[in-house]
Scaffold this motif. Structure first.
Motif, PDB file in Angstrom:
ATOM      1  N   SER A 115      12.502  -2.588   7.855  1.00  0.00           N
ATOM      2  CA  SER A 115      11.522  -1.869   7.040  1.00  0.00           C
ATOM      3  C   SER A 115      12.184  -0.689   6.344  1.00  0.00           C
ATOM      4  N   ARG A 116      11.720  -0.399   5.143  1.00  0.00           N
ATOM      5  CA  ARG A 116      12.263   0.703   4.356  1.00  0.00           C
ATOM      6  C   ARG A 116      11.102   1.533   3.809  1.00  0.00           C
ATOM      7  N   GLN A 117      11.197   2.839   3.991  1.00  0.00           N
ATOM      8  CA  GLN A 117      10.195   3.742   3.463  1.00  0.00           C
ATOM      9  C   GLN A 117      10.676   4.283   2.115  1.00  0.00           C
ATOM     10  N   VAL A 118       9.773   4.301   1.157  1.00  0.00           N
ATOM     11  CA  VAL A 118      10.091   4.823  -0.173  1.00  0.00           C
ATOM     12  C   VAL A 118       9.243   6.062  -0.431  1.00  0.00           C
ATOM     13  N   ARG A 119       9.579   6.762  -1.488  1.00  0.00           N
ATOM     14  CA  ARG A 119       8.892   8.018  -1.777  1.00  0.00           C
ATOM     15  C   ARG A 119       7.410   7.796  -2.052  1.00  0.00           C
ATOM     16  N   LYS A 142      10.504   3.910  -5.728  1.00  0.00           N
ATOM     17  CA  LYS A 142      11.490   4.812  -5.126  1.00  0.00           C
ATOM     18  C   LYS A 142      11.853   5.970  -6.041  1.00  0.00           C
ATOM     19  N   SER A 143      11.223   6.063  -7.204  1.00  0.00           N
ATOM     20  CA  SER A 143      11.574   7.118  -8.154  1.00  0.00           C
ATOM     21  C   SER A 143      11.251   8.494  -7.575  1.00  0.00           C
ATOM     22  N   GLU A 144      12.119   9.465  -7.863  1.00  0.00           N
ATOM     23  CA  GLU A 144      11.925  10.834  -7.408  1.00  0.00           C
ATOM     24  C   GLU A 144      11.315  11.717  -8.484  1.00  0.00           C
ATOM     25  N   ASN A 186      -4.559  -0.436   6.670  1.00  0.00           N
ATOM     26  CA  ASN A 186      -4.404  -0.524   8.123  1.00  0.00           C
ATOM     27  C   ASN A 186      -2.920  -0.608   8.509  1.00  0.00           C
ATOM     28  N   ARG A 187      -2.673  -0.570   9.793  1.00  0.00           N
ATOM     29  CA  ARG A 187      -1.287  -0.517  10.283  1.00  0.00           C
ATOM     30  C   ARG A 187      -0.512  -1.780   9.922  1.00  0.00           C
ATOM     31  N   ARG A 188      -1.163  -2.931  10.020  1.00  0.00           N
ATOM     32  CA  ARG A 188      -0.471  -4.179   9.711  1.00  0.00           C
ATOM     33  C   ARG A 188      -0.059  -4.236   8.245  1.00  0.00           C
ATOM     34  N   THR A 189      -0.947  -3.802   7.359  1.00  0.00           N
ATOM     35  CA  THR A 189      -0.618  -3.813   5.931  1.00  0.00           C
ATOM     36  C   THR A 189       0.516  -2.851   5.628  1.00  0.00           C
ATOM     37  N   ARG A 190       0.495  -1.670   6.251  1.00  0.00           N
ATOM     38  CA  ARG A 190       1.582  -0.713   6.018  1.00  0.00           C
ATOM     39  C   ARG A 190       2.921  -1.276   6.494  1.00  0.00           C
ATOM     40  N   THR A 191       2.891  -1.980   7.605  1.00  0.00           N
ATOM     41  CA  THR A 191       4.131  -2.579   8.114  1.00  0.00           C
ATOM     42  C   THR A 191       4.648  -3.647   7.154  1.00  0.00           C
ATOM     43  N   GLN A 192       3.739  -4.474   6.656  1.00  0.00           N
ATOM     44  CA  GLN A 192       4.155  -5.523   5.721  1.00  0.00           C
ATOM     45  C   GLN A 192       4.683  -4.932   4.416  1.00  0.00           C
ATOM     46  N   LEU A 193       4.052  -3.890   3.913  1.00  0.00           N
ATOM     47  CA  LEU A 193       4.500  -3.269   2.665  1.00  0.00           C
ATOM     48  C   LEU A 193       5.901  -2.681   2.809  1.00  0.00           C
ATOM     49  N   LEU A 228       8.356  -3.897   4.193  1.00  0.00           N
ATOM     50  CA  LEU A 228       9.373  -4.950   4.142  1.00  0.00           C
ATOM     51  C   LEU A 228       9.647  -5.435   2.728  1.00  0.00           C
ATOM     52  N   LEU A 229       8.859  -4.995   1.764  1.00  0.00           N
ATOM     53  CA  LEU A 229       8.967  -5.476   0.382  1.00  0.00           C
ATOM     54  C   LEU A 229      10.025  -4.686  -0.381  1.00  0.00           C
ATOM     55  N   PRO A 230      10.380  -5.131  -1.589  1.00  0.00           N
ATOM     56  CA  PRO A 230      11.352  -4.395  -2.409  1.00  0.00           C
ATOM     57  C   PRO A 230      10.911  -2.951  -2.649  1.00  0.00           C
ATOM     58  N   ASP A 231      11.889  -2.102  -2.985  1.00  0.00           N
ATOM     59  CA  ASP A 231      11.608  -0.673  -3.137  1.00  0.00           C
ATOM     60  C   ASP A 231      10.704  -0.375  -4.327  1.00  0.00           C
TER      61      ASP A 231
END
Length: 677
Positions: free
Chosen positions: A327-331, A410-412, A508-515, A517-520
């Protein structure tokens, strides 16, 4: 008792009646001239009157389009219906006058423009002709003889020099060469000026190819000439008033006629006809989708992104413990819903609306930072100015109508937000030409002034005129005239302004987890997230686990990776895959759903036996945006095997009764170097 004042709509009705009488009178006169076959000396006068009527119709159309109920001095019953009737009458008159103009028009603007010269130019030409008339009377007429033309004066403000070669592309254009001195006869507001060369030949030339004066290399006066040229363009170009247009040459409308003849730009023609409301523009986001290929499409953004060294990936990693995508967190990661639009005007008469939709993307005020996603709106014919999204329906909601979306970016940029462009796709009834218009745009900045994310709430966004790239300050499409008189009046005026209602919401938590995993960077509907996650996992398996080395760039055998991105550009096939996969999941046990290897194997089997076959079937028409016949035919092919979404089965590949396209190696192979971002 003072006479009763007439309302604005009633005055327009009277003007339309008068125009109709003049048109009927002109048609009758032209018919009489044809019957007696004495057209000499009558065609030019009839053509001039026809052009004047065209300008009068356009002026009346512009006046009618600007009218609102607030302009009426007294309440008018069925105001919208009466206004629509007047628009229809004007459209019919316009088509009648346009047909007559084409019938009477000369071969090109160069010959017709002789009557468009100002009085001073005519007097100069007459003097020249008088001086040479005695010599011409003594000699025999020669068809190849060129008319005597007075050489242009070096100090004449009408003298211009061609800055570059220009080759005429249409009849009536004047071909010129660099350094050639021209005499400008008439400056038109559309940028095509009527010019005459040294040989007496006349035609139109774009003003951007011309420089005032008789020398190309005159650098000393270049700045002064440019300033003077700009002043002349401002005075004689775009800021011409309606009265000045009426007093100008009857051929000043030639640009509109020529565009209508050659069908260069439907938007320009409809704007000249008054069939497009104020504030409508050609769609900017649709232009990016058409002209930039796959650069702004979802099929491009679901592909892995290479790192700066081009030797690894910047957004695709594996979790060494679980073997799944890390999983990757973006801005910016936000979920939102398109709720409705209100007070959105419709195109005028003469066009048939094929689709009402909203195109949206990540935007920082200067550039698009994600794919461009489209959500189609639904509306009630009794209230066409109100658009709604995500209608209630049984079964799977089509992704094209799904207003529940997500954005990962991911834009700042501190100005990052979501750009909404309200648009309509239409077809012109008279010519069958298609077009895409922007009804206005809205922008939702995703952070407040301090840089904190916006809280979950409902946002009413004003819809602005023009395009988000215009430098000039835009105004609201239904801005009030003058300052409001009170709070109640402000409330009434606010209800009349076009609005786009968007809801920022939590997930919800499941949707946040799935998101995660997607491209940045990606914008799409939430209902397709499970399929996107499965595709992302298959990418990680093939690119990070199954390759011999990270530097290996050989073709990879994977029908899913090679063709799945195409589904994001064909929503009907994506919906069919969602239906099939939903049924397959319903038949799985809990243990099977927890087994990632089993889930991936089932997904590959379902995919290859359903939409993969359809992608290469000759019976499936090519996907075309907002084309009802094509959409209906594709739906019949997609759901021709029984229940909607039922997989066809692997036997279709060896069935002699079914046709298949010629085999292409790209159907089975994934080319990393070609598709990676």
């Amino acid at each position: 008792m003072p006479p009763k004042t007439k309302g604005a709509l009633q005055l327009v009705h009277r003007d339309v009646d008068e125009i109709k009488k003049q048109v009927d009178r002109l048609v009758k006169e032209v018919k009489e001239v044809k019957e007696v076959q004495s057209r000499d000396g009558s065609t030019e006068e009839a053509f001039r009157r026809c052009q004047e009527l065209q300008m009068l119709v356009e002026k009346t159309q512009r006046t009618l389009m600007k009218l609102t109920k607030a302009d009426e001095s007294a309440p008018v019953g069925n105001y919208d219906r009466r206004k629509q009737e007047e628009e229809t009458r004007l459209q019919n008159i316009w088509e009648q006058v346009n047909s007559l103009s084409l019938e009477l028009s000369p071969p090109g603007p160069s010959s017709a423009a002789a009557g468009a010269v100002s009085k001073e130019d005519n007097e100069e030409d007459d003097d020249d002709e008088d001086e040479d008339s005695s010599d011409e009377d003594d000699e025999d007429e020669d068809e190849d003889e060129k008319p005597a033309v007075k050489p242009p004066s070096q100090s004449d403000p009408h003298v211009y020099t061609a800055l570059s070669d220009f080759t005429g592309e249409q009849e009536g254009d004047l071909s010129v060469q660099r350094g050639e001195v021209l005499r400008i006869i008439r400056r038109a507001a559309d940028g095509w000026w009527l010019a005459q060369d040294a040989n007496g030949k006349r035609g139109v030339v774009p003003k951007t190819y011309l420089k005032i004066g008789s020398g190309v290399d005159d650098e000393d006066d270049e700045d002064d000439d440019d300033d003077e040229d700009d002043d002349e363009e401002e005075e004689e170009g775009e800021e011409l008033t309606d009265d000045q247009e009426e007093k100008s040459s009857p051929h000043s409308n030639w640009s509109t006629v020529r565009k209508a003849l050659t069908e260069i730009d439907t938007t320009d023609v409809l704007s000249a006809m008054g069939a497009i409301p104020s504030g409508f523009r050609p769609s900017s986001l649709n232009k990016l989708l058409v002209e930039e290929g796959k650069t702004y499409r979802g099929s491009h953004y679901v592909q892995p992104e290479l790192s700066q060294s081009q030797l690894s990936f910047s957004d695709l990693f594996l979790d060494p413990d679980s073997g799944r995508v890390r999983s990757r967190q973006v801005r910016t990661c936000v979920c939102f819903s398109l709720w409705s639009c209100r007070m959105i005007p419709s195109p005028g008469v003469g066009v048939q609306v094929l689709s009402r939709h909203v195109r949206l993307c990540a935007f920082d005020g200067s550039q698009v930072l994600s794919n461009i996603h489209t959500v189609r709106a639904t509306y009630n014919s009794k209230n066409p100015k109100t658009w709604s999204f995500s209608p209630r329906m049984t079964g799977v909601l089509p992704s094209l109508l799904d207003g529940d979306c997500f954005l990962r970016c991911k834009s700042e940029s501190p100005n990052l937000g979501i750009l909404f462009e309200l648009g309509v796709s239409f077809i012109r009834n008279s010519t069958g030409e298609r077009g895409d218009l922007s009804c206005g745009w809205s922008f939702l900045k995703l952070t407040d002034d301090t840089g904190n994310p916006l809280p979950n709430r409902t946002c009413e966004l004003p819809v602005n005129e023009g395009t988000p790239y215009e430098k000039e300050a835009v105004k609201e499409a239904s801005a009030t005239r003058g300052s409001p008189a009170g709070v109640f009046h402000q409330m009434l005026q606010n209800r009349r302004q076009p609005k786009l209602i968007v809801k920022l919401k939590s997930s919800n938590r499941r949707t946040r987890t799935q998101l995660s995993l997607l491209p940045d960077s990606l914008l799409h509907c939430l209902s397709c997230v499970p399929l996107l996650v499965l595709h992302r996992q298959l990418q990680a398996d093939s690119l990070l686990m199954d390759r011999p080395t990270m530097q290996n760039a050989d073709l990879i055998f994977s029908p899913v990776l090679s063709t799945f991105p195409e589904l994001l550009d064909q929503p009907d096939l994506l919906d069919a895959l969602r239906r099939v996969w939903r049924d397959a999941e319903n038949n799985m046990s809990r243990a099977q759903k927890r087994d990632s290897s089993f889930v991936k194997h089932e997904f590959l089997k379902v995919y290859t036996s359903s939409v993969y076959f359809l992608l290469h079937s000759p019976s499936l028409p090519r996907h075309r945006w907002a084309d009802p016949p094509s959409e209906e035919q594709r739906a019949r092919v997609i759901y021709a095997n029984g229940e909607p979404g039922e997989p066809a089965g692997p036997e279709v590949f060896v069935d002699a009764t079914r046709q298949h396209l010629a085999f292409d190696i790209t159907e089975l192979t994934f080319d990393l170097l070609r598709v990676a971002r």
